[in-house]
Design a protein around this motif. Structure first.
Motif, PDB file in Angstrom:
ATOM      1  N   THR C  52       0.839  -1.183   0.000  1.00 49.99           N
ATOM      2  CA  THR C  52       0.000   0.000   0.000  1.00 49.99           C
ATOM      3  C   THR C  52       0.877   1.236   0.000  1.00 49.99           C
ATOM      4  O   THR C  52       1.721   1.409   0.872  1.00 49.99           O
ATOM      5  N   LEU C  53       0.697   2.067  -0.994  1.00 45.83           N
ATOM      6  CA  LEU C  53       1.427   3.329  -1.059  1.00 45.83           C
ATOM      7  C   LEU C  53       0.484   4.450  -0.638  1.00 45.83           C
ATOM      8  O   LEU C  53      -0.654   4.512  -1.103  1.00 45.83           O
ATOM      9  N   THR C  54       0.963   5.323   0.249  1.00 48.73           N
ATOM     10  CA  THR C  54       0.138   6.469   0.636  1.00 48.73           C
ATOM     11  C   THR C  54       0.657   7.710  -0.068  1.00 48.73           C
ATOM     12  O   THR C  54       1.857   7.901  -0.229  1.00 48.73           O
ATOM     13  N   VAL C  55      -0.287   8.543  -0.484  1.00 49.74           N
ATOM     14  CA  VAL C  55       0.069   9.779  -1.168  1.00 49.74           C
ATOM     15  C   VAL C  55      -0.542  10.941  -0.401  1.00 49.74           C
ATOM     16  O   VAL C  55      -1.757  10.997  -0.213  1.00 49.74           O
ATOM     17  N   GLY C  56       0.298  11.845   0.087  1.00 52.85           N
ATOM     18  CA  GLY C  56      -0.197  13.003   0.832  1.00 52.85           C
ATOM     19  C   GLY C  56      -0.297  14.212  -0.079  1.00 52.85           C
ATOM     20  O   GLY C  56       0.681  14.616  -0.696  1.00 52.85           O
ATOM     21  N   VAL C  57      -1.507  14.778  -0.190  1.00 56.79           N
ATOM     22  CA  VAL C  57      -1.706  15.936  -1.074  1.00 56.79           C
ATOM     23  C   VAL C  57      -2.517  16.995  -0.357  1.00 56.79           C
ATOM     24  O   VAL C  57      -3.052  16.775   0.723  1.00 56.79           O
ATOM     25  N   PHE C  58      -2.603  18.186  -0.954  1.00 58.16           N
ATOM     26  CA  PHE C  58      -3.431  19.266  -0.401  1.00 58.16           C
ATOM     27  C   PHE C  58      -4.439  19.678  -1.473  1.00 58.16           C
ATOM     28  O   PHE C  58      -4.203  19.497  -2.674  1.00 58.16           O
ATOM     29  N   GLY C 105       5.001  10.066  10.576  1.00 61.85           N
ATOM     30  CA  GLY C 105       3.744  10.617  10.099  1.00 61.85           C
ATOM     31  C   GLY C 105       3.747  10.962   8.623  1.00 61.85           C
ATOM     32  O   GLY C 105       2.863  11.671   8.155  1.00 61.85           O
ATOM     33  N   LEU C 106       4.752  10.473   7.901  1.00 60.03           N
ATOM     34  CA  LEU C 106       4.862  10.825   6.488  1.00 60.03           C
ATOM     35  C   LEU C 106       4.140   9.830   5.595  1.00 60.03           C
ATOM     36  O   LEU C 106       4.023   8.649   5.918  1.00 60.03           O
ATOM     37  N   SER C 107       3.650  10.329   4.471  1.00 55.26           N
ATOM     38  CA  SER C 107       3.146   9.434   3.439  1.00 55.26           C
ATOM     39  C   SER C 107       4.313   9.006   2.555  1.00 55.26           C
ATOM     40  O   SER C 107       5.377   9.606   2.587  1.00 55.26           O
ATOM     41  N   ASP C 108       4.101   7.956   1.751  1.00 52.66           N
ATOM     42  CA  ASP C 108       5.165   7.495   0.862  1.00 52.66           C
ATOM     43  C   ASP C 108       5.492   8.538  -0.190  1.00 52.66           C
ATOM     44  O   ASP C 108       6.640   8.695  -0.598  1.00 52.66           O
ATOM     45  N   VAL C 109       4.445   9.214  -0.648  1.00 46.43           N
ATOM     46  CA  VAL C 109       4.625  10.291  -1.613  1.00 46.43           C
ATOM     47  C   VAL C 109       4.030  11.543  -1.001  1.00 46.43           C
ATOM     48  O   VAL C 109       2.941  11.494  -0.424  1.00 46.43           O
ATOM     49  N   GLN C 110       4.736  12.661  -1.081  1.00 46.04           N
ATOM     50  CA  GLN C 110       4.206  13.910  -0.547  1.00 46.04           C
ATOM     51  C   GLN C 110       4.236  14.976  -1.637  1.00 46.04           C
ATOM     52  O   GLN C 110       5.265  15.207  -2.257  1.00 46.04           O
ATOM     53  N   ALA C 111       3.102  15.613  -1.831  1.00 45.70           N
ATOM     54  CA  ALA C 111       3.045  16.707  -2.784  1.00 45.70           C
ATOM     55  C   ALA C 111       3.579  17.982  -2.139  1.00 45.70           C
ATOM     56  O   ALA C 111       3.468  18.174  -0.939  1.00 45.70           O
ATOM     57  N   ALA C 331      12.328   8.615   4.754  1.00 40.97           N
ATOM     58  CA  ALA C 331      11.848   7.830   5.894  1.00 40.97           C
ATOM     59  C   ALA C 331      10.777   6.826   5.500  1.00 40.97           C
ATOM     60  O   ALA C 331      10.376   6.000   6.311  1.00 40.97           O
ATOM     61  N   GLY C 332      10.335   6.881   4.245  1.00 42.57           N
ATOM     62  CA  GLY C 332       9.269   5.973   3.818  1.00 42.57           C
ATOM     63  C   GLY C 332       9.724   4.531   3.743  1.00 42.57           C
ATOM     64  O   GLY C 332      10.915   4.246   3.603  1.00 42.57           O
ATOM     65  N   LYS C 333       8.771   3.609   3.840  1.00 41.72           N
ATOM     66  CA  LYS C 333       9.127   2.187   3.844  1.00 41.72           C
ATOM     67  C   LYS C 333       9.222   1.631   2.435  1.00 41.72           C
ATOM     68  O   LYS C 333       9.873   0.626   2.208  1.00 41.72           O
ATOM     69  N   ASN C 334       8.492   2.256   1.522  1.00 41.39           N
ATOM     70  CA  ASN C 334       8.431   1.701   0.167  1.00 41.39           C
ATOM     71  C   ASN C 334       9.011   2.681  -0.839  1.00 41.39           C
ATOM     72  O   ASN C 334       8.371   3.041  -1.820  1.00 41.39           O
ATOM     73  N   LYS C 335      10.219   3.149  -0.541  1.00 35.35           N
ATOM     74  CA  LYS C 335      10.787   4.229  -1.329  1.00 35.35           C
ATOM     75  C   LYS C 335      10.835   3.908  -2.823  1.00 35.35           C
ATOM     76  O   LYS C 335      10.477   4.729  -3.652  1.00 35.35           O
ATOM     77  N   GLU C 336      11.267   2.683  -3.137  1.00 31.06           N
ATOM     78  CA  GLU C 336      11.442   2.359  -4.563  1.00 31.06           C
ATOM     79  C   GLU C 336      10.115   2.354  -5.292  1.00 31.06           C
ATOM     80  O   GLU C 336       9.969   2.940  -6.365  1.00 31.06           O
ATOM     81  N   GLU C 337       9.135   1.669  -4.680  1.00 30.15           N
ATOM     82  CA  GLU C 337       7.821   1.622  -5.304  1.00 30.15           C
ATOM     83  C   GLU C 337       7.239   3.028  -5.419  1.00 30.15           C
ATOM     84  O   GLU C 337       6.594   3.369  -6.413  1.00 30.15           O
ATOM     85  N   ALA C 338       7.461   3.845  -4.385  1.00 29.97           N
ATOM     86  CA  ALA C 338       6.922   5.198  -4.382  1.00 29.97           C
ATOM     87  C   ALA C 338       7.545   6.006  -5.517  1.00 29.97           C
ATOM     88  O   ALA C 338       6.855   6.756  -6.224  1.00 29.97           O
ATOM     89  N   ALA C 339       8.861   5.864  -5.698  1.00 27.80           N
ATOM     90  CA  ALA C 339       9.533   6.618  -6.758  1.00 27.80           C
ATOM     91  C   ALA C 339       9.006   6.205  -8.129  1.00 27.80           C
ATOM     92  O   ALA C 339       8.789   7.039  -9.018  1.00 27.80           O
ATOM     93  N   LYS C 340       8.755   4.903  -8.290  1.00 30.84           N
ATOM     94  CA  LYS C 340       8.201   4.434  -9.570  1.00 30.84           C
ATOM     95  C   LYS C 340       6.841   5.064  -9.821  1.00 30.84           C
ATOM     96  O   LYS C 340       6.523   5.475 -10.946  1.00 30.84           O
ATOM     97  N   LEU C 341       6.036   5.113  -8.763  1.00 30.28           N
ATOM     98  CA  LEU C 341       4.704   5.705  -8.896  1.00 30.28           C
ATOM     99  C   LEU C 341       4.811   7.176  -9.299  1.00 30.28           C
ATOM    100  O   LEU C 341       4.109   7.645 -10.208  1.00 30.28           O
TER     101      LEU C 341
END
Lengths: 341, 283, 445
Positions: C52-58, C105-111, C331-341
């Motif tokens: 599961t990848l989390t994406v933090g946006v505003f 408290g970070l998401s895998d991807v942050q806008a 600090a994310g756990k799924n850095k590689e997958e997140a970068a691909k996304l």
């Protein structure tokens, strides 16, 4: 909720149905097993007596130290450092610079001045009106409970909700409720937010609206405590209602008035939500001229907008010192009143 | 407290017409902004920009409430605030009663000193602790979670002082001594003697605490910055910032945030008024 | 009697304690839930092997709304995407900073919004993954200035651009007609092409025959921001020095906006406030600076009444208003997958889809030739060829150095400066001094 005393006394002696220590003493004096039991019980009893007070205050002090006392002191420590919001662990010692710069900080003095003037124009009319309303409520009235509940409803309204409503009523253009009403009596639309005094008045009106009824009830409670014979003898002397109010009610209320003054002053010193939400877009500057920026708002702007937590801490401590000063003045006044009475 | 009954007689004078007139005016002034909130919430943004302002209800109330409920997150906010204010109230009342009883009736070392500490910090403004609290909350990773607003307000120095003052009078020392002679343990003592005696004051403190926690503004808007788990006041502040720049929706939000306490005031008005007046005499 | 009071008391206390415990537990439970950076289920030995990848946006960022997450999940069946959205960037950004510094408290991807990206590249680059090296990321596909904004001085690209906001001017055809101004978008564009002072002249012309109750622009602060965005330099120079007090671009914007205010050409409104929204539906101003995303906003607010009244023309000088980046915290756990996304989401093809669905204008130049952009027309704006209008504007956007405190400076210039000139009639010089004082105080640590 009102019949407290009787309740207390009947409920109190509910113990002792099985804890028969004294009686047991007489019967089992010679039985070694009972003797041991007694010793154990009394040991436990002594242990209980000694430690239970600490157990009772422990939960409170645990939280109090962690979230009350420690932050309080740490604010003092942080105020001596350069601390930025983005990197709060990265502290750099600057001594008293955060305080000394406040002396020449025009925004600080402006905020202090605003806090003071808004404090005056919100507290004085509020307490005077509350006193008058309490006086009226003290008469025998039909539906007195309705009046009491109704004037207390603003107290149930939060700062945020109340301010949002007042912002709309104080709209700049003539469709704002208040400008429209002024228009009816021939006054031109006022740009409430952008004028220095008008903005401070509008912010104060929110405070007045929320707290007048509450204070009226507090005065009412104190008035009901005034012995009736004082009024009777005043009436015998031919004092009018107004004279009774001035010469009997007010002097008896002095301690309460002082108390409400202190509480309102403390509240006014911390004023924050009203001026924040009164500006367009909830800007922490308190208007384009900082015309209604209070100390609380300036502290917030420095800490969470400009991101200088150290400077913000220094403002917090300065605020605290001001409150201590107010406390001292209050103490002096109340001593003076007591002596002159 | 005991003398409340006696002095209840107060003054016997009947209020004249002027008194009624002034009181009615003042009541209207107190209620009007709330009524008008509902009126404005039932209109739409464009209508609120017209002159004269509306004085009667329009047809958009439920639409605006729905927008406020979902888009401004008022639904989540109400539940969160219930949890937050409820927990804080229970915590404050419980811990204040225990500590207040200890300070009022028990002897232990440093009692005077600790009490002085409690009283001394009673008037300390919340501003004085926000910076470290914020750093702590960030450090523990609590930002935007409800415990960040619950834990720091879970106990109150005022509450302890309040309960102490009350119990000094309301709980006769002889009663405690009698119970002790009977061999009652502290637990039994608290359960059977202290709680029953303290109940009226607990109710007052609970009510004051709940209203305060419900309306708390300063710390929550700092701690719950991201707005994912707002309290009512945080959600309202978001509306004030222009999250939904529609006045009728903003008013609907204000209405939603105020309604629960208003309903409580209508239902328990008499008790609340009584509580505040008693609290005043004590405080 | 006594029995009854006792049980009720027991019940009350039990209920109270339960509430307390439940409240505290709820707190703790949430804590453990979101405590691990990089979202919940992680790659752990769950057996299912779904990440599961989390994406933090505003705000309404649009990625989810445009169906891009769904599409990615379909392409990568072992990926699950969850979005955490915060309404306002003013709330989102300070929280993101604290989360970054505590690493929790970070998401895998942050806008990240463009106004804040410089603070990230300047002081927090070490906490973010270098995305320039992710496979499938082609530097040349992006507008160069956008790429540079997300890159540190030593060449680490921590943010990939999503959208940009090249500006045009939206105008009311009906009001222009009544005021005797041209209404055709080419002619309107020519009216002020190349020079902001011509925009002022057009305003003066408009005012002479202005329909009653209308103004030429919404507010002076909006004009100022538009001019500032179109200059070669804004608040910082290329070396990262703070130059806002001497910058020619800043001065030009200030003076022009003040002239608008003093000539009474503004409706004295502050943007994104209820009164601004009301003015859209009442039609009380004729022009407003328009990045692509503003078209949707206008349609929303002006409603049916404004249908076919609005059009969009080129700005005197195009600038950039808004736009964002996607970053991946270390600090994310799924850095590689997140970068691909992130690489996939910001690729030209996906950006073109985002424009089609959400009017977020691509920051990838390569997308401008794609049909979703090239052929885009907006029916509400009289079928204006918005794809071409804004692509042309995007080419003209200056490469403007940005700095860490851009956001604060522009807000104070508006709130404590130009707003006073516009609404209170403060003299521009006095207002400038005040704004400078406020900014200096704010920047001084």
């Amino acid at each position: 909720m009102t019949d407290i005393p009787s309740d207390t006394r009947t409920a109190a002696p509910s113990t002792g149905e099985e804890g028969a220590a004294p009686r047991a003493r007489a019967v089992a004096a010679l039985d070694p097993a009972a003797e041991r039991r007694r010793a154990r019980r009394s040991r436990r009893y002594r242990w209980d007596m000694k430690w239970s007070p600490y157990a009772l205050i422990a939960p409170f002090f645990l939280f109090f130290i962690a979230f009350g006392l420690f932050p309080l002191l740490y604010t003092g420590w942080a105020s001596l450092h350069r601390v930025e919001l983005g990197t709060p662990t990265d502290m750099e010692w600057v001594g008293l610079r955060n305080f000394s710069r406040l002396l020449e900080d025009d925004f600080f003095w402006n905020a202090l001045r605003n806090t003071f003037t808004i404090g005056i124009i919100s507290t004085v009319p509020q307490l005077v009106m509350a006193l008058g309303i309490a006086h009226l409520l003290h008469y025998r009235l039909r539906g007195s409970m309705f009046f009491r509940v109704a004037i207390l409803t603003p107290y149930a309204t939060s700062v945020a909700a109340a301010t949002l409503v007042f912002v709309l009523m104080f709209s700049r253009t003539d469709h704002g409720m208040i400008n429209w009403a002024l228009g009816l009596i021939g006054v031109d639309a006022v740009d409430w937010q952008n004028g220095d005094w008008t903005a401070q008045f509008a912010v104060s009106s929110i405070v007045i609206w929320r707290w007048t009824g509450y204070n009226a009830l507090i005065y009412l409670a104190a008035m009901q405590a005034i012995p009736n014979d004082l009024y009777e003898s005043a009436a015998l002397d031919g004092a009018s209602r107004w004279q009774q109010f001035r010469h009997v009610t007010i002097p008896s209320l002095r301690p309460t008035i002082l108390f409400t003054c202190v509480v309102s002053t403390i509240g006014a010193t911390q004023l924050f939500g009203e001026p924040l939400l009164f500006s367009q877009g909830a800007s922490p500057t308190g208007g384009s001229d900082h015309q209604f920026q209070t100390l609380g708002l300036y502290l917030y702007e420095q800490g969470w907008f400009n991101q200088h937590l150290g400077r913000s801490s220094a403002i917090a401590w300065t605020m605290f010192l001001i409150l201590v000063l107010i406390g001292l003045v209050n103490w002096a006044i109340s001593r003076w009143i007591r002596r002159s009475a | 407290m005991a003398s409340l009954k006696k002095r209840g007689a107060g003054r016997q004078l009947h209020g004249g017409k002027v008194a009624y007139a002034v009181l009615i005016l003042f009541t209207i002034g107190s209620l009007f902004p709330l009524v008008w909130t509902a009126i404005a919430a039932s209109r739409n943004n464009t209508r609120l920009a017209e002159t004269p302002p509306p004085f009667w209800f329009g047809g958009n109330l439920f639409k605006n409430l729905e927008i406020a409920w979902t888009d401004a997150n008022m639904g989540t906010a109400l539940i969160n605030t219930l949890v937050v204010a409820g927990t804080i109230t229970v915590g404050t009342v419980l811990f204040s009663t225990l500590a207040g009883f200890a300070f009022a009736k028990l002897r232990f070392r440093f009692r005077g000193l600790l009490l002085l500490l409690v009283i001394g910090t009673m008037m300390v403004p919340p501003q004085l602790s926000v910076v470290p609290l914020f750093m702590m909350v960030a450090e523990f990773g609590w930002t935007d979670q409800l415990q960040s607003v619950i834990l720091p307000t879970l106990v109150s120095a005022f509450g302890v002082f309040f309960m102490r003052q009350y119990l000094i009078e309301a709980l006769p020392t002889e009663v405690i001594e009698a119970a002790r002679v009977d061999g009652a343990s502290s637990l039994r003592l608290i359960w059977h003697v202290v709680f029953p005696a303290a109940r009226p004051a607990m109710a007052v403190l609970g009510m004051l605490t709940f209203v305060m926690a419900w309306n708390d503004f300063f710390w929550p808007i700092i701690a719950l910055t991201q707005g994912g788990e707002p309290t009512v006041q945080v959600a309202l502040a978001g509306l004030g910032r222009g999250q939904i720049p529609d006045q009728s929706v903003i008013m609907a939000g204000a209405l939603l945030g105020t309604l629960p306490l208003l309903i409580a005031f209508v239902l328990f008005g008499k008790q609340i008024v009584g509580g505040i007046m008693q609290g005043a005499v004590k405080g | 009697m006594r029995y009854r009071t006792r049980t009720s008391r027991t019940a009350v206390v039990l209920a109270a304690v339960t509430t307390l415990a439940a409240g505290l537990l709820a707190g703790c439970a949430e804590d453990s839930d979101e405590d691990e950076p990089g979202g919940s289920s992680g790659g752990g030995g769950g057996g299912k092997g779904k990440t599961t990848l989390t994406v933090g946006v505003f705000g309404a960022f649009g990625l989810q709304e445009a169906g891009l997450y769904d599409e990615y999940e379909k392409l990568n069946p072992d990926i699950n995407i969850k979005q955490n959205s915060v309404q306002r960037n003013e709330n989102y950004w300070p929280a993101l900073l604290t989360h970054l510094s505590s690493g929790s408290g970070l998401s895998d991807v942050q806008a990240v919004e463009v106004g804040n990206i410089a603070e990230l590249t300047g002081t927090h680059a070490s906490k973010l993954v270098d995305l320039g090296k992710t496979s499938g990321v082609d530097k040349n596909a992006y507008l160069d200035w956008k790429w540079q904004q997300g890159t540190t001085d030593d060449g680490k690209t921590i943010g990939l651009g999503t959208d940009i906001g090249p500006t045009g001017i939206c105008y009311r055809k009906d009001l222009f007609k009544k005021a005797g101004l041209p209404t055709d978008r080419e002619a309107v564009g020519k009216l002020w092409a190349g020079d902001w002072s011509k925009y002022l002249d057009a305003g003066k012309r408009y005012q002479k025959k202005a329909p009653k109750g209308t103004a030429f622009v919404d507010g002076a602060t909006g004009v100022m921001a538009a001019v500032h965005a179109s200059g070669k330099e804004k608040f910082y120079d290329a070396e990262g020095e703070l130059i806002y007090q001497d910058s020619a671009g800043v001065q030009e914007g200030w003076d022009l906006a003040a002239q608008f205010a003093e000539a009474g050409l503004t409706a004295k409104l502050q943007q994104f406030q209820p009164s601004w929204d009301q003015a859209f539906s009442n039609g009380s101003f004729a022009t407003v600076t328009c990045p692509p995303w503003m078209l949707g906003y206008i349609k929303d607010k002006a409603g049916d009444k404004g249908e076919d009244q609005w059009d969009v023309a080129a700005a005197p000088k195009p600038g950039n208003w808004g736009g964002s980046f996607l970053t991946v915290p270390e600090a994310g756990k799924n850095k590689e997958e997140a970068a691909k996304l992130v690489a996939w989401l910001t690729a030209p093809k996906q950006q073109a889809k985002l424009f089609d669905k959400r009017a977020s204008f691509p920051s990838a130049e390569a997308a401008y030739g794609l049909p979703e952009v090239k052929d885009a027309k907006n029916p509400y704006f009289g079928d204006a060829p918005v794809g071409q209008v804004f692509a042309k504007a995007a080419e003209g956007v200056p490469v403007q150095p940005i700095g860490p405190k851009d956001g604060i400076i522009s807000q104070y210039l508006a709130d404590t400066g130009m707003l006073g000139v516009d609404q209170k009639g403060t003299s521009p010089d006095k207002a400038w001094d005040k704004a400078v004082k406020t900014i200096d105080n704010a920047l001084d640590q």
